[in-house]
Design a protein around this motif. Structure first.
Motif, PDB file in Angstrom:
ATOM      1  N   ASP A 178      74.824  34.968  38.890  1.00 56.70           N
ATOM      2  CA  ASP A 178      75.688  33.893  39.380  1.00 56.70           C
ATOM      3  C   ASP A 178      75.444  33.608  40.860  1.00 56.70           C
ATOM      4  O   ASP A 178      75.457  32.456  41.289  1.00 56.70           O
ATOM      5  CB  ASP A 178      77.164  34.224  39.154  1.00 56.70           C
ATOM      6  N   SER A 179      75.212  34.664  41.634  1.00 62.06           N
ATOM      7  CA  SER A 179      74.927  34.464  43.057  1.00 62.06           C
ATOM      8  C   SER A 179      73.623  33.697  43.245  1.00 62.06           C
ATOM      9  O   SER A 179      73.548  32.772  44.057  1.00 62.06           O
ATOM     10  CB  SER A 179      74.821  35.819  43.768  1.00 62.06           C
ATOM     11  N   LEU A 180      72.604  34.075  42.497  1.00 66.50           N
ATOM     12  CA  LEU A 180      71.323  33.367  42.591  1.00 66.50           C
ATOM     13  C   LEU A 180      71.464  31.917  42.139  1.00 66.50           C
ATOM     14  O   LEU A 180      70.921  31.009  42.782  1.00 66.50           O
ATOM     15  CB  LEU A 180      70.253  34.079  41.766  1.00 66.50           C
ATOM     16  N   ASN A 181      72.187  31.694  41.054  1.00 64.34           N
ATOM     17  CA  ASN A 181      72.368  30.324  40.558  1.00 64.34           C
ATOM     18  C   ASN A 181      73.101  29.453  41.580  1.00 64.34           C
ATOM     19  O   ASN A 181      72.756  28.282  41.763  1.00 64.34           O
ATOM     20  CB  ASN A 181      73.089  30.325  39.216  1.00 64.34           C
ATOM     21  N   ALA A 182      74.090  30.019  42.246  1.00 66.21           N
ATOM     22  CA  ALA A 182      74.818  29.258  43.280  1.00 66.21           C
ATOM     23  C   ALA A 182      73.888  28.932  44.446  1.00 66.21           C
ATOM     24  O   ALA A 182      73.905  27.800  44.969  1.00 66.21           O
ATOM     25  CB  ALA A 182      76.031  30.051  43.761  1.00 66.21           C
TER      26      ALA A 182
ATOM     27  N   LYS B 207      72.263  18.768  51.037  1.00 61.15           N
ATOM     28  CA  LYS B 207      72.565  19.981  51.782  1.00 61.15           C
ATOM     29  C   LYS B 207      71.367  20.619  52.469  1.00 61.15           C
ATOM     30  O   LYS B 207      71.478  21.702  53.002  1.00 61.15           O
ATOM     31  CB  LYS B 207      73.207  21.009  50.853  1.00 61.15           C
ATOM     32  N   TYR B 208      70.192  20.003  52.430  1.00 61.17           N
ATOM     33  CA  TYR B 208      69.040  20.606  53.092  1.00 61.17           C
ATOM     34  C   TYR B 208      68.153  19.539  53.716  1.00 61.17           C
ATOM     35  O   TYR B 208      68.198  18.382  53.334  1.00 61.17           O
ATOM     36  CB  TYR B 208      68.239  21.488  52.125  1.00 61.17           C
ATOM     37  N   ARG B 209      67.355  19.969  54.686  1.00 61.88           N
ATOM     38  CA  ARG B 209      66.380  19.078  55.317  1.00 61.88           C
ATOM     39  C   ARG B 209      65.117  19.078  54.462  1.00 61.88           C
ATOM     40  O   ARG B 209      64.672  20.126  53.981  1.00 61.88           O
ATOM     41  CB  ARG B 209      66.039  19.579  56.719  1.00 61.88           C
ATOM     42  N   ASN B 210      64.521  17.934  54.290  1.00 65.53           N
ATOM     43  CA  ASN B 210      63.330  17.819  53.453  1.00 65.53           C
ATOM     44  C   ASN B 210      62.203  18.738  53.897  1.00 65.53           C
ATOM     45  O   ASN B 210      61.480  19.284  53.079  1.00 65.53           O
ATOM     46  CB  ASN B 210      62.822  16.372  53.432  1.00 65.53           C
ATOM     47  N   GLN B 211      62.011  18.906  55.198  1.00 63.14           N
ATOM     48  CA  GLN B 211      60.905  19.698  55.716  1.00 63.14           C
ATOM     49  C   GLN B 211      61.228  21.193  55.813  1.00 63.14           C
ATOM     50  O   GLN B 211      60.348  21.988  56.121  1.00 63.14           O
ATOM     51  CB  GLN B 211      60.486  19.177  57.100  1.00 63.14           C
ATOM     52  N   ALA B 212      62.469  21.565  55.569  1.00 60.55           N
ATOM     53  CA  ALA B 212      62.872  22.967  55.707  1.00 60.55           C
ATOM     54  C   ALA B 212      62.298  23.805  54.568  1.00 60.55           C
ATOM     55  O   ALA B 212      62.231  23.362  53.424  1.00 60.55           O
ATOM     56  CB  ALA B 212      64.389  23.082  55.706  1.00 60.55           C
ATOM     57  N   LYS B 213      61.898  25.023  54.905  1.00 57.29           N
ATOM     58  CA  LYS B 213      61.433  25.951  53.876  1.00 57.29           C
ATOM     59  C   LYS B 213      62.657  26.523  53.180  1.00 57.29           C
ATOM     60  O   LYS B 213      63.576  27.028  53.814  1.00 57.29           O
ATOM     61  CB  LYS B 213      60.602  27.075  54.491  1.00 57.29           C
ATOM     62  N   LYS B 214      62.648  26.449  51.878  1.00 57.35           N
ATOM     63  CA  LYS B 214      63.759  26.977  51.094  1.00 57.35           C
ATOM     64  C   LYS B 214      63.447  28.416  50.718  1.00 57.35           C
ATOM     65  O   LYS B 214      62.331  28.740  50.315  1.00 57.35           O
ATOM     66  CB  LYS B 214      63.954  26.154  49.830  1.00 57.35           C
ATOM     67  N   ALA B 215      64.439  29.277  50.827  1.00 59.28           N
ATOM     68  CA  ALA B 215      64.283  30.674  50.433  1.00 59.28           C
ATOM     69  C   ALA B 215      65.667  31.282  50.242  1.00 59.28           C
ATOM     70  O   ALA B 215      66.647  30.837  50.849  1.00 59.28           O
ATOM     71  CB  ALA B 215      63.511  31.453  51.483  1.00 59.28           C
ATOM     72  N   ILE B 216      65.715  32.290  49.398  1.00 63.12           N
ATOM     73  CA  ILE B 216      66.948  33.051  49.160  1.00 63.12           C
ATOM     74  C   ILE B 216      66.661  34.498  49.563  1.00 63.12           C
ATOM     75  O   ILE B 216      65.598  35.030  49.261  1.00 63.12           O
ATOM     76  CB  ILE B 216      67.353  32.997  47.673  1.00 63.12           C
ATOM     77  N   ILE B 217      67.616  35.102  50.253  1.00 64.60           N
ATOM     78  CA  ILE B 217      67.532  36.529  50.546  1.00 64.60           C
ATOM     79  C   ILE B 217      68.668  37.192  49.789  1.00 64.60           C
ATOM     80  O   ILE B 217      69.843  36.918  50.037  1.00 64.60           O
ATOM     81  CB  ILE B 217      67.629  36.823  52.053  1.00 64.60           C
ATOM     82  N   LEU B 218      68.303  38.033  48.838  1.00 61.58           N
ATOM     83  CA  LEU B 218      69.274  38.750  48.018  1.00 61.58           C
ATOM     84  C   LEU B 218      69.350  40.179  48.530  1.00 61.58           C
ATOM     85  O   LEU B 218      68.359  40.900  48.545  1.00 61.58           O
ATOM     86  CB  LEU B 218      68.842  38.746  46.548  1.00 61.58           C
ATOM     87  N   PHE B 219      70.531  40.575  48.940  1.00 64.90           N
ATOM     88  CA  PHE B 219      70.778  41.905  49.497  1.00 64.90           C
ATOM     89  C   PHE B 219      71.821  42.582  48.619  1.00 64.90           C
ATOM     90  O   PHE B 219      72.906  42.043  48.422  1.00 64.90           O
ATOM     91  CB  PHE B 219      71.257  41.739  50.938  1.00 64.90           C
ATOM     92  N   THR B 220      71.485  43.723  48.037  1.00 65.89           N
ATOM     93  CA  THR B 220      72.432  44.396  47.157  1.00 65.89           C
ATOM     94  C   THR B 220      72.302  45.908  47.267  1.00 65.89           C
ATOM     95  O   THR B 220      71.252  46.421  47.642  1.00 65.89           O
ATOM     96  CB  THR B 220      72.244  43.964  45.685  1.00 65.89           C
ATOM     97  N   ASP B 221      73.370  46.592  46.917  1.00 67.76           N
ATOM     98  CA  ASP B 221      73.345  48.055  46.902  1.00 67.76           C
ATOM     99  C   ASP B 221      73.499  48.585  45.485  1.00 67.76           C
ATOM    100  O   ASP B 221      73.832  49.736  45.288  1.00 67.76           O
ATOM    101  CB  ASP B 221      74.444  48.619  47.798  1.00 67.76           C
TER     102      ASP B 221
ATOM    103  N   ILE C  53      66.336  42.712  49.079  1.00 68.07           N
ATOM    104  CA  ILE C  53      66.530  43.949  49.827  1.00 68.07           C
ATOM    105  C   ILE C  53      67.450  44.824  48.990  1.00 68.07           C
ATOM    106  O   ILE C  53      68.553  44.412  48.635  1.00 68.07           O
ATOM    107  CB  ILE C  53      67.175  43.715  51.207  1.00 68.07           C
ATOM    108  N   GLY C  54      66.984  46.011  48.661  1.00 71.81           N
ATOM    109  CA  GLY C  54      67.809  46.960  47.931  1.00 71.81           C
ATOM    110  C   GLY C  54      68.226  48.088  48.846  1.00 71.81           C
ATOM    111  O   GLY C  54      67.378  48.790  49.385  1.00 71.81           O
ATOM    112  N   LEU C  55      69.513  48.239  49.050  1.00 72.53           N
ATOM    113  CA  LEU C  55      70.036  49.338  49.856  1.00 72.53           C
ATOM    114  C   LEU C  55      70.374  50.474  48.902  1.00 72.53           C
ATOM    115  O   LEU C  55      71.475  50.570  48.378  1.00 72.53           O
ATOM    116  CB  LEU C  55      71.272  48.911  50.653  1.00 72.53           C
ATOM    117  N   SER C  56      69.397  51.302  48.620  1.00 73.28           N
ATOM    118  CA  SER C  56      69.525  52.351  47.605  1.00 73.28           C
ATOM    119  C   SER C  56      69.996  53.660  48.213  1.00 73.28           C
ATOM    120  O   SER C  56      69.194  54.522  48.538  1.00 73.28           O
ATOM    121  CB  SER C  56      68.182  52.569  46.917  1.00 73.28           C
TER     122      SER C  56
END
Length: 167
Positions: free
Chosen positions: A44-48, A58-72, A106-109
């Protein structure tokens, strides 16, 4: 959809805060307890995040899109089982790939009992597994495993360097 507890109990010099602290720790009829509840839903977090990054308003056309997923942890929602939750997370990663959105993970293991699961879930195929959210999202996404919180800064710097595009 859940009312998560706010980890703040204001100091009060005129009365004891014992009940307020207990309510925060144990939860009430309207809030979840201030501890792990086993409701990790990565899909659900990724889908959002994907929805926000693909909404042209909600974004600039030239902006690089990326998601940073941080979880433990590892997901157990949706579906109520680890297998269903992992399938949903992998599906979200594939959706991001089709939209050219890398998911840096990023996995905080700090829990050795789940580290192998977390590595497999978040991985970028360094071990040749052919799976993992970073790997499935493609677009040169990477996975950084962190075993102590002191290494978090380095993990974020590694990802930041991967995001920079010199022109």
């Amino acid at each position: 959809s859940n009312n998560f507890a706010v980890p703040l109990v204001s100091l009060n010099q005129t009365k004891s805060n014992f009940d307020d602290v207990n309510d925060a720790l144990n939860g009430t009829a309207t809030t979840l307890p201030l501890r792990p509840t086993g409701k990790t839903n990565i899909a659900d977090s990724l889908n959002a995040a994907i929805a926000q990054l693909t909404d042209a308003s909600k974004y600039r056309n030239q902006a690089k899109k990326a998601i940073i997923l941080f979880t433990d942890g590892v997901p157990n929602e949706p579906g109520g089982s680890a297998a269903a939750a992992q399938t949903a997370a992998f599906s979200s990663a594939s959706s991001a790939n089709s939209k050219s959105i890398p998911i840096y993970t990023i996995g905080l293991s700090q829990n050795a009992a789940i580290k192998a699961q977390e590595d497999a879930l978040l991985g970028d195929n360094k071990g040749g597994s052919g799976k993992g959210i970073a790997f499935l999202s493609g677009n040169n996404a990477i996975y950084v495993s962190v075993t102590k919180s002191a290494d978090l800064n380095k993990a974020f710097q590694t990802i930041a360097r991967s995001l920079v595009v010199l022109q």
